[in-house]
Write a protein that holds these residues in place. Structure first.
Motif, PDB file in Angstrom:
ATOM      1  N   HIS A  56      41.184   0.510  17.304  1.00  0.00           N
ATOM      2  CA  HIS A  56      42.504  -0.070  17.077  1.00  0.00           C
ATOM      3  C   HIS A  56      43.589   0.762  17.766  1.00  0.00           C
ATOM      4  O   HIS A  56      44.586   0.228  18.265  1.00  0.00           O
ATOM      5  CB  HIS A  56      42.787  -0.228  15.576  1.00  0.00           C
ATOM      6  CG  HIS A  56      43.125   1.056  14.889  1.00  0.00           C
ATOM      7  ND1 HIS A  56      42.161   1.911  14.396  1.00  0.00           N
ATOM      8  CD2 HIS A  56      44.344   1.631  14.618  1.00  0.00           C
ATOM      9  CE1 HIS A  56      42.755   2.958  13.841  1.00  0.00           C
ATOM     10  NE2 HIS A  56      44.072   2.813  13.961  1.00  0.00           N
ATOM     11  N   LEU A 114      43.467  -0.065  21.510  1.00  0.00           N
ATOM     12  CA  LEU A 114      44.103  -1.357  21.773  1.00  0.00           C
ATOM     13  C   LEU A 114      45.621  -1.243  21.641  1.00  0.00           C
ATOM     14  O   LEU A 114      46.364  -1.837  22.431  1.00  0.00           O
ATOM     15  CB  LEU A 114      43.555  -2.410  20.813  1.00  0.00           C
ATOM     16  CG  LEU A 114      44.141  -3.816  20.952  1.00  0.00           C
ATOM     17  CD1 LEU A 114      43.964  -4.348  22.370  1.00  0.00           C
ATOM     18  CD2 LEU A 114      43.503  -4.767  19.931  1.00  0.00           C
ATOM     19  N   THR A 115      46.093  -0.461  20.665  1.00  0.00           N
ATOM     20  CA  THR A 115      47.540  -0.268  20.514  1.00  0.00           C
ATOM     21  C   THR A 115      48.129   0.334  21.774  1.00  0.00           C
ATOM     22  O   THR A 115      49.169  -0.113  22.284  1.00  0.00           O
ATOM     23  CB  THR A 115      47.837   0.637  19.308  1.00  0.00           C
ATOM     24  OG1 THR A 115      47.308   0.034  18.127  1.00  0.00           O
ATOM     25  CG2 THR A 115      49.326   0.848  19.139  1.00  0.00           C
ATOM     26  N   THR A 156      45.218 -13.451  17.440  1.00  0.00           N
ATOM     27  CA  THR A 156      44.299 -12.351  17.131  1.00  0.00           C
ATOM     28  C   THR A 156      42.836 -12.762  17.287  1.00  0.00           C
ATOM     29  O   THR A 156      42.011 -11.979  17.764  1.00  0.00           O
ATOM     30  CB  THR A 156      44.543 -11.859  15.698  1.00  0.00           C
ATOM     31  OG1 THR A 156      44.442 -12.968  14.786  1.00  0.00           O
ATOM     32  CG2 THR A 156      45.910 -11.209  15.577  1.00  0.00           C
ATOM     33  N   LEU A 178      42.086 -12.903  21.127  1.00  0.00           N
ATOM     34  CA  LEU A 178      42.036 -11.589  21.768  1.00  0.00           C
ATOM     35  C   LEU A 178      40.798 -10.815  21.314  1.00  0.00           C
ATOM     36  O   LEU A 178      40.160 -10.111  22.119  1.00  0.00           O
ATOM     37  CB  LEU A 178      43.312 -10.802  21.453  1.00  0.00           C
ATOM     38  CG  LEU A 178      43.472  -9.476  22.196  1.00  0.00           C
ATOM     39  CD1 LEU A 178      43.449  -9.691  23.709  1.00  0.00           C
ATOM     40  CD2 LEU A 178      44.774  -8.786  21.785  1.00  0.00           C
ATOM     41  N   ALA A 179      40.443 -10.940  20.054  1.00  0.00           N
ATOM     42  CA  ALA A 179      39.244 -10.265  19.555  1.00  0.00           C
ATOM     43  C   ALA A 179      38.001 -10.770  20.286  1.00  0.00           C
ATOM     44  O   ALA A 179      37.141  -9.983  20.705  1.00  0.00           O
ATOM     45  CB  ALA A 179      39.108 -10.490  18.047  1.00  0.00           C
ATOM     46  N   ARG A 211      38.239  -8.957  14.539  1.00  0.00           N
ATOM     47  CA  ARG A 211      39.613  -9.415  14.339  1.00  0.00           C
ATOM     48  C   ARG A 211      40.428  -8.386  13.566  1.00  0.00           C
ATOM     49  O   ARG A 211      41.627  -8.221  13.800  1.00  0.00           O
ATOM     50  CB  ARG A 211      39.607 -10.754  13.598  1.00  0.00           C
ATOM     51  CG  ARG A 211      40.999 -11.385  13.534  1.00  0.00           C
ATOM     52  CD  ARG A 211      41.023 -12.659  12.747  1.00  0.00           C
ATOM     53  NE  ARG A 211      42.370 -13.197  12.654  1.00  0.00           N
ATOM     54  CZ  ARG A 211      42.837 -13.852  11.602  1.00  0.00           C
ATOM     55  NH1 ARG A 211      42.054 -14.031  10.533  1.00  0.00           N
ATOM     56  NH2 ARG A 211      44.064 -14.321  11.595  1.00  0.00           N
ATOM     57  N   THR A 225      40.304  -5.205  13.863  1.00  0.00           N
ATOM     58  CA  THR A 225      40.778  -4.194  14.818  1.00  0.00           C
ATOM     59  C   THR A 225      42.051  -4.680  15.500  1.00  0.00           C
ATOM     60  O   THR A 225      43.021  -3.926  15.657  1.00  0.00           O
ATOM     61  CB  THR A 225      39.684  -3.915  15.873  1.00  0.00           C
ATOM     62  OG1 THR A 225      38.538  -3.363  15.215  1.00  0.00           O
ATOM     63  CG2 THR A 225      40.183  -2.934  16.917  1.00  0.00           C
ATOM     64  N   VAL A 226      42.073  -5.940  15.896  1.00  0.00           N
ATOM     65  CA  VAL A 226      43.251  -6.501  16.560  1.00  0.00           C
ATOM     66  C   VAL A 226      44.419  -6.558  15.582  1.00  0.00           C
ATOM     67  O   VAL A 226      45.559  -6.228  15.926  1.00  0.00           O
ATOM     68  CB  VAL A 226      42.939  -7.889  17.134  1.00  0.00           C
ATOM     69  CG1 VAL A 226      44.190  -8.499  17.770  1.00  0.00           C
ATOM     70  CG2 VAL A 226      41.825  -7.801  18.168  1.00  0.00           C
ATOM     71  N   TYR A 269      48.141  -4.818  16.022  1.00  0.00           N
ATOM     72  CA  TYR A 269      49.395  -5.571  15.947  1.00  0.00           C
ATOM     73  C   TYR A 269      50.312  -4.995  14.870  1.00  0.00           C
ATOM     74  O   TYR A 269      51.528  -4.917  15.042  1.00  0.00           O
ATOM     75  CB  TYR A 269      49.081  -7.042  15.644  1.00  0.00           C
ATOM     76  CG  TYR A 269      48.692  -7.870  16.854  1.00  0.00           C
ATOM     77  CD1 TYR A 269      48.156  -7.270  17.993  1.00  0.00           C
ATOM     78  CD2 TYR A 269      48.832  -9.258  16.850  1.00  0.00           C
ATOM     79  CE1 TYR A 269      47.776  -8.029  19.085  1.00  0.00           C
ATOM     80  CE2 TYR A 269      48.460 -10.034  17.936  1.00  0.00           C
ATOM     81  CZ  TYR A 269      47.926  -9.399  19.057  1.00  0.00           C
ATOM     82  OH  TYR A 269      47.563 -10.157  20.141  1.00  0.00           O
TER      83      TYR A 269
END
Length: 482
Positions: A12, A15-16, A37, A40-41, A48, A50-51, A55
């Motif tokens: 996570h 991705l951030t 989400t 993108l996942a 999901r 993690t996404v 966010y």
């Protein structure tokens, strides 16, 4: 969306950081919606949750705003870094062609003068609102049925047939569709001709004066230029050399550019005989032969050619609009295969949808209806320009009236080049764009001349522009009372 995770730390957090970089570098613009989400996942192969965690972190740091029922959006207040391109120092040209291109491109004269209220620039298209509507409809229809695969390099059969029919009726040129090659305008036609017919160092004859884009294209190709003077009957064929005859002769016989001279029949026959005797090729540029205001358009030089030495070139840039970038070559059968290969190597073929639209536009009569409207409007504009020039001349102007085309050559009597440039600068300061004829010569003349295009101005605008021109002329060359 292209996101790269850096493999450092929890997913996570990776991705951030990737999303932050996309926002700061402008890949995600301010106000744009972040991907859903779930999508993108799936795209990144992540869970999901993690996404969602990434966010949430972005929202906490103020990078994005959450809107209930709508999703997450890049915060409008978030400042962004400028995109950084790859910086490469300028390098020397890597080939002889590139060296010539750089050299001669720098010598090309400037085009449109910005900020002018009125402009007599040559090449500005005639604007016909009816054409815009008709062309949009033709394009829409063509887009629905045109084969989406690569077009034939020679051009769509329907357009080549339409061109053949049109040339037979309007220009006296009767050829089979197999001799027609659709190209991206006159410049590509010349580039292909140079590739097929000339090696670097070969001699190519051009008219003096001439269209400077033709000169530059030949120079960049590496040709040695032979300027041949033009008079009131066109090219001076008697000045063509018997020794080291040019392999290519570029002419505008129906309406010489820029003088407006029409090549006489005796000169046409002499040029054809010269080409036959020396096995030279003639590049006939029929750039605006359609627009004549005292009689029907003249037959093309190609219609008199019995030895198969003329490469006839037509363009829709002047008759329709330059943005179309469509033209055609009528190629002698002996050269057909070489030209087709050269075209295929250049671009695999001209865009098919535009070709299909143009074929239909010609076949259903729309093209010739447009030509009739254009000729009528251009005749009125030419009359307004001639009337105004004669009114303000007072013996200071020599006006070359060719009774054709979309421009006039105007000479300042007894005035040298520097004074002509002063007039152009003075007019520019008053919002009037004037253009010197000097760039169309290899050896510019001693006297000052102007090339005055009238297609882009209405008759009313021409009269208003000439009032400014007359005032500038009076300041530079005041009329003295007897």
């Amino acid at each position: 969306m292209h996101l790269v995770l850096d493999t450092h730390g929890p997913l996570h957090a990776q991705l951030t950081r990737a999303l932050k970089a996309a926002i700061l570098d402008g890949q995600l613009a301010r106000g744009s919606r972040l991907p859903a989400t779930r999508w993108l996942a799936s795209e990144l192969g992540l869970s999901r949750n993690t996404v969602l965690a990434a966010y949430e972190q972005l929202r906490a740091e103020g990078f994005v705003d959450a809107r209930v029922g709508s999703g997450s959006f890049v915060a409008l207040s978030q400042p962004q870094r400028q995109l950084r391109g790859v910086e490469i120092d300028d390098v020397a040209p890597q080939s002889a062609y590139a060296r010539r291109a750089r050299l001669y491109n720098e010598r090309m004269p400037g085009g449109h003068i910005p900020g002018m209220r009125y402009s007599f620039q040559y090449g500005v298209p005639f604007v016909n609102p009816a054409l815009t509507t008709a062309w949009a409809q033709a394009l829409s229809r063509a887009a629905r049925y045109t084969d989406p695969s690569y077009p034939a390099a020679q051009g769509l059969p329907a357009l080549r047939e339409a061109v053949c029919d049109y040339l037979a009726r309007r220009r006296g040129v009767r050829v089979p569709a197999s001799d027609v090659l659709i190209v991206a305008g006159t410049q590509q036609a010349l580039a292909l001709s140079a590739r097929v017919l000339l090696d670097a160092g070969d001699v190519a004859a051009i008219e003096e004066p001439h269209y400077n884009a033709i000169r530059t294209a030949l120079q960049v190709h590496g040709a040695r230029l032979l300027p041949v003077p033009v008079d009131a009957q066109g090219l001076r064929c008697d000045l063509l050399p018997e020794r080291e005859a040019p392999k290519l002769l570029c002419v505008t016989p129906s309406h010489q550019f820029p003088t407006g001279a029409v090549m006489s029949l005796s000169r046409r026959m002499a040029l054809l005989e010269y080409a036959r005797r020396h096995r030279s090729w003639i590049f006939e540029d029929d750039y605006d032969g359609e627009f004549r205001y005292d009689a029907r358009p003249l037959s093309a030089l190609r219609s008199l050619d019995e030895a198969g030495r003329v490469i006839y070139v037509g363009t829709f840039s002047k008759t329709l609009f330059p943005a179309l970038r469509l033209g055609y070559l009528v190629v002698p059968p002996a050269l057909r295969g070489d030209f087709l290969v050269a075209k295929r190597m250049a671009d695999f073929g001209t865009p098919a949808i535009e070709q299909a639209a143009l074929a239909a536009f010609i076949t259903d009569g729309g093209f010739e209806r447009h030509l009739r409207r254009s000729a009528k409007a251009l005749c009125q504009r030419r009359a307004a320009l001639l009337e105004g020039l004669h009114a303000c001349s007072a013996g200071r102007l020599d006006i070359t009236d060719s009774r054709a085309g979309m421009h006039l050559a105007v000479w300042l009597r007894g005035v040298g080049h520097d004074a002509g440039e002063a007039l152009i600068a003075q007019a520019g300061a008053r919002g009037l764009g004037l253009y010197s004829i000097a760039p169309y010569y290899l050896q510019p003349p001693d006297r000052a001349g102007l090339l005055m295009g009238y297609a882009g101005l209405s008759a009313i605008e021409i009269r208003q522009a000439l009032a400014v021109f007359a005032a500038c002329l009076d300041e530079l060359l005041p009329v003295t009372s007897a």
